[in-house]
Design an enzyme around this catalytic site. Structure first.
Site, short mmCIF file in Angstrom:
data_model
loop_
_atom_site.label_atom_id
_atom_site.label_comp_id
_atom_site.label_asym_id
_atom_site.label_seq_id
_atom_site.Cartn_x
_atom_site.Cartn_y
_atom_site.Cartn_z
N TYR A 38 52.36 15.24 56.01
CA TYR A 38 52.91 16.61 56.63
C TYR A 38 53.76 17.23 55.68
CZ TYR A 38 51.29 14.58 61.11
OH TYR A 38 50.52 14.00 62.25
N HIS A 194 56.83 19.04 70.32
CA HIS A 194 56.47 18.37 69.10
C HIS A 194 56.60 16.82 69.00
CE1 HIS A 194 55.94 22.33 66.49
NE2 HIS A 194 54.59 21.56 66.47
N ARG A 224 49.32 28.44 58.65
CA ARG A 224 49.24 27.26 58.11
C ARG A 224 47.83 26.36 58.59
NH1 ARG A 224 50.91 23.02 61.57
NH2 ARG A 224 51.53 21.81 60.03
N GLU A 266 42.45 23.76 62.24
CA GLU A 266 43.10 24.56 62.88
C GLU A 266 43.66 25.53 61.84
OE1 GLU A 266 44.29 21.90 66.67
OE2 GLU A 266 45.73 22.65 65.45
N TYR A 317 48.26 8.28 65.17
CA TYR A 317 48.38 9.85 66.05
C TYR A 317 47.21 10.71 66.09
CZ TYR A 317 50.05 14.28 67.00
OH TYR A 317 50.30 15.52 67.71
C1 HEM Z 1 55.17 28.25 67.89
C2 HEM Z 1 54.64 27.54 66.70
C3 HEM Z 1 54.15 26.05 66.94
C4 HEM Z 1 53.19 25.63 68.15
C5 HEM Z 1 53.18 26.34 69.48
C6 HEM Z 1 52.91 24.25 67.80
C7 HEM Z 1 52.31 23.42 68.72
C8 HEM Z 1 51.81 21.98 68.36
C9 HEM Z 1 51.40 21.13 69.38
C10 HEM Z 1 50.97 21.42 70.60
C11 HEM Z 1 51.13 19.87 68.63
C12 HEM Z 1 50.67 18.73 68.96
C13 HEM Z 1 51.57 18.05 69.66
C14 HEM Z 1 51.09 16.89 70.54
O1 HEM Z 1 50.34 15.69 70.11
O2 HEM Z 1 51.11 16.74 71.64
C15 HEM Z 1 51.46 20.20 67.39
C16 HEM Z 1 51.37 19.18 66.37
C17 HEM Z 1 51.83 19.58 64.96
N1 HEM Z 1 52.88 20.63 64.41
FE1 HEM Z 1 53.05 22.17 65.58
N2 HEM Z 1 53.29 23.98 66.47
C18 HEM Z 1 53.88 25.16 66.01
C19 HEM Z 1 54.65 25.45 64.86
C20 HEM Z 1 54.42 24.32 63.74
C21 HEM Z 1 54.94 24.56 62.74
C22 HEM Z 1 55.76 25.90 61.87
C23 HEM Z 1 54.89 23.39 61.88
C24 HEM Z 1 55.13 23.02 60.33
C25 HEM Z 1 55.63 23.61 59.59
C26 HEM Z 1 54.24 22.47 62.85
C27 HEM Z 1 53.91 21.02 62.40
C28 HEM Z 1 53.10 20.35 63.10
C29 HEM Z 1 52.53 19.19 62.76
C30 HEM Z 1 52.70 18.52 61.61
C31 HEM Z 1 51.78 18.42 64.05
C32 HEM Z 1 50.97 17.29 63.89
C33 HEM Z 1 49.53 17.68 63.72
C34 HEM Z 1 48.56 16.56 63.52
O3 HEM Z 1 48.89 15.47 62.75
O4 HEM Z 1 47.56 16.69 64.04
N3 HEM Z 1 54.21 23.19 63.88
N4 HEM Z 1 52.04 21.57 67.07
#
Ligand code: HEM
Ligand code: FES
Lengths: 359, 316
Positions: A38, A194, A224, A266, A317
């Site tokens: 990450y 998150h 991203r 995504e 995860y």
């Molecule tokens: C409004 C903006 C954002 C929304 C709505 C969003 C939404 C989400 C959601 C719903 C998840 C899944 C969490 C779960 O397991 O239930 C997630 C995972 C994650 N998000 Fe975001 N996110 C946003 C912005 C960001 C930003 C700006 C970053 C990093 C700079 C970020 C980094 C991550 C990471 C690293 C994961 C884990 C993903 C994986 O390993 O599959 N997110 N996010």
């Protein structure tokens, strides 16, 4: 990009999704390096990028009609996949404006928009829709404005109110998600939704990400890439339907791995919306089977290295533990260990044929 | 997205509100302005051959079709000249560019009641907010404070809003029982205020004494950056040396030298323009950095702050 105008494909059993050579080459492969962790991987969403999928505001590809049909089916089965809280009304119109203006501007062969003051006329030739309406007057559209437009786009969308120096998930349409739920996350703050993610919070990724997004400016969208893996070309891997797809994770064998296992990417883009001061989060999902990734030398080698060395917390995860080793074993013979260029660009003009086509 | 260098416009009318306040109506040329939410500012680009300005002003109104928007500008003689240019030289037909917009002072949409307090030119964001709250059917009250001779001008500006929601005072807040009125507000009320420093301090302290929760208190410390002593900046990355004149900001000097420096509010309120200081001592003039950060002197907000030393070295 050529878009098929009828939905021959199926994102449910019996699965039937194929990717043309063009679709393979424009795929936003998510690994710029041989190792993945990450990071604060956010960059301006400008109309250029290492692959074609990143070069439009909202990317439309050959699966457009089939994905919109699948979305409609999911919404019919579960209308709660689309929820917008009442204080997000202006954000709904912001979304309509952003989507209609950019789609008609960037894909004039498929979409057109005529504006005379607040009298708008929208044409979607791919789905065969034509609609006159008064911008700002929800009564002149057949559906609530956000739902009307989000149904005509590939991918998921969430709407975020900004208050108390935080972002709140106060609306969205989510039908193609990687195991999270709008119903559950609705009304949550950035850190709350998150919470299930390992490691990133301790690394400071969420603090920095949130601070950055709070200052996001209109007309300066950012993007991203995020990734996971999915068994079968299934868009709807929601917790609500875990009973339907969860068991597939145990079905991967050395014989079927190339066709069953998909890299799920995504392309996430974020926009400040001008009328509402809300933030739009767009999640455009690409499913690419290992068989198709094999056709780009750099990508198959890099996928092998990333999966082989993936942090166990991330593997768990993302739900990869039951089949990750099978994929690594399958890819290993095709990785000669040669150094690869930095960045995600394919370093090739056309896909090659490495495996015999699927039976 | 379309990458553009702003929305071209011309000034369509100039209204003299008071000797120091003028309202400018801008009309888009060959397109439409982006929508703006209530509380937003726009950064306007204007000037003549001698001098170009980039200043931020609150949007007081905008038409829904994107054809027109209006700003109110206070003549600030001690500033770097942008407001003086608009007051003395701008007229119908003067070209002006809307370079960007942002909202650093939104209302909390879910709040049950809003109390808006302004003084002088601090009324500008609330002209947009009061109209938006009225349209939304929200519960709000606006108290505006001004000098007696300015009262008729503000009465005219606010005439279209229901009299029961609008109070215009020509005496200071402590003389009209404002503290008592604030104390009588419901616990759910959100408080917003904007105006000159003395007024801001009074409201801030009064709100704290009464016990308003910090999360329900919102202010816009927006001010026009002033000039100061000239100084030199060195960019550590490129080795480039840039002179900052007494009547320009560090941000303007960077932009004039072709450096793509970050910024948003251009008024010391958002923190977007922060750069790391490697050498030299900054003179902080912003409302973003904490006291500790200001003492450490490792960060500078280029839109308003200057230098105590002859030279500043920036990590850029
Ligand atoms: C409004 C903006 C954002 C929304 C709505 C969003 C939404 C989400 C959601 C719903 C998840 C899944 C969490 C779960 O397991 O239930 C997630 C995972 C994650 N998000 Fe975001 N996110 C946003 C912005 C960001 C930003 C700006 C970053 C990093 C700079 C970020 C980094 C991550 C990471 C690293 C994961 C884990 C993903 C994986 O390993 O599959 N997110 N996010
Ligand atoms: S640009 Fe906002 S603080 Fe400098």
């Amino acid at each position: 990009m050529t878009v098929q105008t009828s939905a021959r494909e199926s994102y449910r059993p019996p699965y039937q999704v194929t990717n043309s050579a063009e679709t393979i080459m424009r795929f936003p492969f998510p690994f710029p390096e041989d190792i993945y962790m990450y990071s604060m991987n956010v960059e301006p969403h400008i109309r250029s990028g290492p692959v074609a999928a990143m070069r439009n505001t909202f990317d439309i590809d050959e699966h457009y009609v089939a994905e919109c049909a699948e979305k409609a089916r999911i919404l019919q089965e579960d209308p709660k996949r689309c929820i917008v809280l009442p204080h997000m009304r202006e954000a709904e119109w912001d979304f309509v404006e952003l989507a209609m203006t950019t789609l008609s501007d960037q894909y004039p062969q498929h979409f057109s928009l005529r504006r005379e003051g607040l009298d708008w006329h929208w044409v979607n030739r791919l789905l065969g829709y034509e609609q006159s309406f008064v911008f700002g007057d929800a009564g002149t559209l057949p559906l609530p404005p956000f739902e009307y437009m989000a149904r005509q786009m590939q991918g998921d969308f969430t709407l975020h109110d900004q208050r108390e120096d935080d972002l709140w998930m106060d609306g969205g349409m989510v039908t193609a998600q990687a195991d999270w739920s709008l119903k559950f996350d609705l009304g949550m703050s950035f850190r709350q939704w998150h919470a299930p993610v390992p490691k990133a919070a301790e690394m400071g990724v969420f603090d920095r990400g949130l601070r950055f997004l709070l200052m996001l400016q209109h007309e300066k969208p950012v993007r991203r890439l995020n990734w996971t893996m999915t068994i079968n070309p299934r868009l709807d891997t929601s917790p609500e339907n875990f009973m339907v797809w969860g068991a597939d994770r145990a079905s991967v064998t050395p014989e079927n791995v190339a066709d069953k296992v998909h890299l799920r990417v995504e392309l996430q883009t974020l926009y400040r919306l001008p009328r509402s001061n809300a933030i739009l989060f767009s999640i455009r999902c690409y499913l690419m089977p290992v068989r198709d990734i094999m056709r780009v030398g750099k990508w198959r080698k890099r996928l092998h290295r990333v999966l082989r060395d993936l942090d166990p917390a991330l593997s768990s995860y993302k739900g990869l533990d039951l089949y990750r080793q099978t994929v690594v074993d399958f890819l290993a013979p095709y990785d000669d260990g040669a150094p690869l260029s930095n960045g995600i660009q394919p370093d090739a003009e056309q896909p090659e044929n490495v495996l015999a086509p699927a039976a | 997205m379309v990458e553009r260098s702003g929305y071209p416009a011309v000034i369509a009318s100039v209204d003299v509100l008071t000797p120091t306040l003028r309202k400018f109506v801008l009309v888009a040329q060959g397109g439409r302005f982006p929508a703006v939410s209530a509380g937003s500012h726009v950064v306007l680009g204007f000037g003549d051959e001698a001098r170009r300005y980039k200043n931020a002003y609150s949007v007081v109104s905008a038409t829904p079709d994107g054809r027109e928007l209006s700003v109110i500008v206070r003549r600030a003689p001690q500033s770097r000249g942008g407001s003086v240019f608009l007051h003395d030289k701008a007229q119908d037909g003067t070209p002006i560019t809307v370079l960007s917009s942002a909202n650093l002072f939104p209302v909390v949409k879910k709040a049950r009641r809003h109390l808006l307090l302004s003084a002088g030119v601090g009324i500008t964001p609330f002209l947009a907010h009061a109209r938006a709250l009225e349209t939304a059917g929200a519960d709000y009250t606006l108290h505006h404070f001004c000098r007696p001779e300015e009262k008729p001008a503000f009465e005219a500006l606010l005439a279209s809003l229901p009299p029961a929601r609008i109070f215009i005072h020509d005496r200071p807040p402590e003389d009209v029982g404002m503290k008592q009125r604030m104390a009588e507000e419901n616990i759910a009320t959100h408080l917003y205020f904007c105006g000159p420093e003395g007024f801001m301090n009074w409201v801030e302290q009064t709100a704290a004494q009464i016990g308003f929760a910090a999360a329900k208190v919102h202010s816009e410390h927006f001010f026009v950056p002033e000039g100061g002593q000239p100084f030199t900046v060195v960019l550590a990355g490129s080795g480039q040396t840039i002179e900052v004149a007494g009547d320009e900001t560090l941000l303007e000097a960077l932009e004039n030298a072709g450096v793509d420096a970050p910024c948003m509010c251009r008024g010391g309120a958002c923190g977007a323009c922060a750069l790391e200081v490697l050498d030299g001592v900054p003179e902080h003039r912003d409302h973003v950095l904490t006291e500790q950060e200001k003492t450490e002197g490792r960060t500078i907000l280029t839109c308003v702050s200057r230098a105590r030393t002859d030279t500043l070295t920036l990590n850029l």
